[in-house]
Enzyme design. Sequence first.
Site, short mmCIF file in Angstrom:
data_model
loop_
_atom_site.label_atom_id
_atom_site.label_comp_id
_atom_site.label_asym_id
_atom_site.label_seq_id
_atom_site.Cartn_x
_atom_site.Cartn_y
_atom_site.Cartn_z
N LYS A 22 -20.60 -9.55 41.28
CA LYS A 22 -21.87 -9.28 41.95
C LYS A 22 -22.94 -10.23 41.42
CE LYS A 22 -21.28 -4.28 42.62
NZ LYS A 22 -21.47 -4.22 44.08
N ARG A 66 -12.81 2.28 46.89
CA ARG A 66 -11.81 2.81 47.83
C ARG A 66 -10.40 2.67 47.25
NH1 ARG A 66 -13.88 -1.24 52.38
NH2 ARG A 66 -15.74 -0.95 51.11
N1 BES Z 1 -20.44 0.34 44.06
C1 BES Z 1 -20.57 -0.50 45.19
C2 BES Z 1 -21.45 0.12 46.29
C3 BES Z 1 -22.89 0.34 45.94
C4 BES Z 1 -23.85 -0.56 46.33
C5 BES Z 1 -23.28 1.49 45.29
C6 BES Z 1 -25.17 -0.32 46.03
C7 BES Z 1 -24.61 1.73 44.99
C8 BES Z 1 -25.55 0.82 45.35
C9 BES Z 1 -19.20 -0.78 45.81
O1 BES Z 1 -18.13 -0.79 44.92
C10 BES Z 1 -19.28 -2.14 46.39
O2 BES Z 1 -19.47 -3.07 45.68
N2 BES Z 1 -19.12 -2.20 47.71
C11 BES Z 1 -19.19 -3.43 48.40
C12 BES Z 1 -18.07 -3.43 49.40
C13 BES Z 1 -17.89 -4.75 50.08
C14 BES Z 1 -17.32 -5.77 49.12
C15 BES Z 1 -16.95 -4.55 51.24
C16 BES Z 1 -20.53 -3.49 49.12
O3 BES Z 1 -20.97 -2.48 49.63
O4 BES Z 1 -21.13 -4.56 49.13
ZN ZN Z 2 -17.86 -2.72 44.01
#
Ligand code: BES
Ligand code: ZN
Length: 499
Positions: free
Chosen positions: A279, A353
């Site tokens: 990230k 997931r």
């Molecule tokens: N933990 C994150 C989702 C999240 C984002 C939680 C902001 C709380 C605040 C999750 O694991 C994630 O990174 N999801 C990605 C999925 C994508 C790569 C398909 C996302 O939402 O960007």
């Molecule tokens: Zn994630």
Amino acid sequence: MEIKAIIGDITQIKAGAILVSFFQGMKNPDGDTARVNKALDGAISQLISQDEIKGKSGELTVIHSLGRLPAERVVVVGLGKPAKLTLDRVRGSVAEACRFLRQKYVSDIATVAQGTGTAGISVKSSAQAITEGALLGLYAFRQHITEAAEYGEIKKLFIVAGDKGNLPSLEQSINKGMILAEAANLARDMVNEPANYMTPSHMAEMATRLAKDYRLEVSIMERTQMQALGMGALLGVAQGSQQPPKLIVLNYRGSDTKEINLALVGKGITFDSGGISIKPSEGMGEMKGDMAGGAAVMAALSAIARLKPKINITAVIPATENLPSGIALKPGDVVTAMNGKTVEIISTDAEGRLALADALAYTQKLGAKRIVDVATLTGSCRVALGDVYTGVLGNNQKLIDGVINAGRESGELIWQLPMHEQYKEQNKSDVADIKNVGGKYAGAITAAQFLAEFAGDAPWVHLDIAGTSMTDKERAYQVKGATGVPVRTLVNLVLSLSK
Ligand code: BES
Ligand code: ZN
Ligand code: ZN
């Protein structure tokens, strides 16, 4: 804080402050507010006529009694328009009044049963809402702050009901409110805790502690057992971290049958860096809260164990970090989940997931009659609904409605997103049964469609709390940081299922 019910007259109570209420649009104070006004020689009605008191929601007006009442101060709490009053507004108003008085170093408060007689609010439900509002609103996470707070502590809160009140039933409502709010605050504590403290092992220790304190059954599954069960998706997420993963299982048995009436599954990523699909660094620290779903189901179980409904509940929390390293999962890898399904990894940041896939498959194998999972799953859900509504999706409308209604009772807003078949197309992989990212659009939905493949045929509901698990503003009974959503909803759902 001690919270107690009193049957009596608010004008006779000796306390640092008493809380009365006033509705927007009214010309004169009535009921308890009128009697306090009289004791104050008309101070409240004067402020109303001068428009200083309007009764708007969130309005707080302090009047020093200067000996005209046993209480030192009167706080007139604006409750907004009577037609718009809800229990959640009572929670919020009491929270704000309590925080205000704490700032003034007031240590004991008495309040009337706010909002009763309006919008069908009973003395009992008001007492519960006041209790929740006070405990949630006064919450602070000061675990790692060594300096003393610049505010006092409210040690006592009395809820004063007139002759309509009935002491034992009021005490019961206060007790329920306390159990719900303490559970939400427990989840908040876990989510606010930095990831170097709240590791998977620490979550497992907390589960063991809760089991001991509240007589739950606990079992902690280690990496070798996960390997034996073929949990390749969860293990894939865990493989880049030095912290051993834990699969936490808590059981509450309130009924004699062997059945698991409901399984609660919570995402327990104690830190989500994104892994190899790392990230951006800005805001990454927020991802210490990526175990909020796991915290919520653990906390909910602690409350359920205290409320003792006649129902069996199992909580399953896959707990791991998601970190990059030389042996971490990579985009393009294929993993095999416990139910035999193969998953192509598009992004290692779609790890929730993966962890949930194995937890859901495990829950299915246990034979749970219903499943509700809770996860900070997608940025997409946060983009769609912000920090106001939790997203809900599932395969069974009755259970979805049950969850939404339990949310309404708790003041936790939940909005349903569509699970149309067509979205499933987006998860199709060329090299495996399914891929872990379904493209740019409808991300909250494709994530839920992914989970559905592992939940089986039992009624299943997924709550995406990515937007609602944390907040950056103080509002009503929420304070900055973790919100404790959806702990009270889960507990209320269990209570309604047990009836
Ligand atoms: N933990 C994150 C989702 C999240 C984002 C939680 C902001 C709380 C605040 C999750 O694991 C994630 O990174 N999801 C990605 C999925 C994508 C790569 C398909 C996302 O939402 O960007
Ligand atoms: Zn994630
Ligand atoms: Zn995550």
